[in-house]
Design a protein around this motif. Structure first.
Motif, PDB file in Angstrom:
ATOM      1  N   ARG A   1       1.049  -1.233  -0.048  1.00 36.57           N
ATOM      2  CA  ARG A   1       0.199   0.052  -0.192  1.00 36.57           C
ATOM      3  C   ARG A   1       1.102   0.863   0.189  1.00 36.57           C
ATOM      4  N   SER A   2       0.910   1.981  -0.861  1.00 28.86           N
ATOM      5  CA  SER A   2       1.212   3.582  -0.700  1.00 28.86           C
ATOM      6  C   SER A   2       0.498   4.143  -0.907  1.00 28.86           C
ATOM      7  N   GLY A   3       0.856   5.556  -0.980  1.00 26.96           N
ATOM      8  CA  GLY A   3      -0.078   7.076  -0.706  1.00 26.96           C
ATOM      9  C   GLY A   3      -0.867   7.654   0.334  1.00 26.96           C
TER      10      GLY A   3
ATOM     11  N   PHE B   1      -4.941   6.317  -1.972  1.00 30.42           N
ATOM     12  CA  PHE B   1      -4.368   4.712  -1.840  1.00 30.42           C
ATOM     13  C   PHE B   1      -3.997   3.780  -3.271  1.00 30.42           C
ATOM     14  N   ARG B   2      -2.513   3.431  -3.667  1.00 33.37           N
ATOM     15  CA  ARG B   2      -2.077   2.684  -4.593  1.00 33.37           C
ATOM     16  C   ARG B   2      -1.521   0.853  -3.745  1.00 33.37           C
ATOM     17  N   PHE B   3      -2.630  -0.038  -4.366  1.00 29.65           N
ATOM     18  CA  PHE B   3      -2.435  -1.301  -3.908  1.00 29.65           C
ATOM     19  C   PHE B   3      -2.381  -2.350  -4.533  1.00 29.65           C
ATOM     20  N   SER B   4      -1.021  -3.305  -4.149  1.00 26.43           N
ATOM     21  CA  SER B   4      -0.663  -3.965  -5.343  1.00 26.43           C
ATOM     22  C   SER B   4      -0.916  -5.495  -4.586  1.00 26.43           C
ATOM     23  N   LEU B   5      -1.748  -6.267  -4.943  1.00 26.20           N
ATOM     24  CA  LEU B   5      -1.925  -7.546  -3.739  1.00 26.20           C
ATOM     25  C   LEU B   5      -1.540  -8.423  -5.314  1.00 26.20           C
ATOM     26  N   VAL B   6      -0.776 -10.211  -4.185  1.00 25.24           N
ATOM     27  CA  VAL B   6      -0.158 -10.994  -5.077  1.00 25.24           C
ATOM     28  C   VAL B   6      -0.801 -12.010  -4.330  1.00 25.24           C
TER      29      VAL B   6
ATOM     30  N   SER C   1      -3.128  -4.841  -9.281  1.00 28.67           N
ATOM     31  CA  SER C   1      -2.640  -3.472  -8.821  1.00 28.67           C
ATOM     32  C   SER C   1      -3.839  -2.120  -9.011  1.00 28.67           C
ATOM     33  N   TYR C   2      -4.050  -1.021  -8.295  1.00 34.73           N
ATOM     34  CA  TYR C   2      -5.002  -0.569  -8.612  1.00 34.73           C
ATOM     35  C   TYR C   2      -4.763   0.609  -7.611  1.00 34.73           C
ATOM     36  N   GLU C   3      -5.900   1.562  -8.289  1.00 28.14           N
ATOM     37  CA  GLU C   3      -5.717   3.097  -7.196  1.00 28.14           C
ATOM     38  C   GLU C   3      -6.918   2.929  -6.280  1.00 28.14           C
ATOM     39  N   GLU C   4      -7.116   3.347  -5.381  1.00 21.75           N
ATOM     40  CA  GLU C   4      -8.692   3.473  -4.926  1.00 21.75           C
ATOM     41  C   GLU C   4      -9.300   4.723  -3.926  1.00 21.75           C
TER      42      GLU C   4
END
Length: 156
Positions: free
Chosen positions: A55-57, A120-125, A132-135
């Protein structure tokens, strides 16, 4: 038999206070008649794959990395401050996360609203999910449910 009745029946029988179709002998914990219904256990106690969430941003500029092993052991690193926390999901949280990842497989959140600031920007693996997406206030669907479940689970 309803799920609630099954759970209550099992709890009463396990506690040795059964009445009705299944009765326990005093002090022995054995049923003397009727079927005994057990509380359902999770179908698996391990995740299918390790899970990584980044999580970033956001307004404060968060930068977090959460890694959950197949056994549910997790490590949360705040990459801005350098702090690391660890913990363990219980078997019910492992089951819930596995189900959320199953639902999220193959789905994508809606795109963010135009001119979204501080999202927030998320990356889930993990668990067959790679997204990856921005929420920023949009419907994030099953992927967002899995992401927010992970965030809540490690915040406890």
């Amino acid at each position: 038999m309803s799920v609630i009745r099954m759970c209550v029946t099992a709890a009463v029988v396990v506690g040795g206070l059964a009445s009705g179709p299944a009765t326990a002998q005093a002090g022995l914990g054995k049923a003397t008649s009727g079927p005994v219904t057990a509380v359902a256990e999770p179908t698996w106690a391990r995740l299918r794959t390790p899970v990584v969430l980044v999580r970033s941003g956001g307004f404060a500029g968060a930068y977090d990395r959460i890694v959950i092993s197949r056994s549910g052991a997790w490590t949360h690193r705040d990459l801005r401050s350098g702090l690391t926390r660890t913990g363990q999901l219980d078997r019910w949280d492992i089951l819930r996360l596995g189900r959320l990842l199953d639902r999220a497989r193959g789905t994508r959140p809606d795109p963010p609203r135009p001119a979204c600031a501080d999202g927030f920007r998320f990356s889930l693996v993990g668990g067959g999910v790679r997204v990856s997406y921005e929420e920023c206030g949009q419907d994030t669907g099953p992927v967002g449910e899995a992401v927010h479940f992970i965030l809540r689970a490690v915040a406890r």
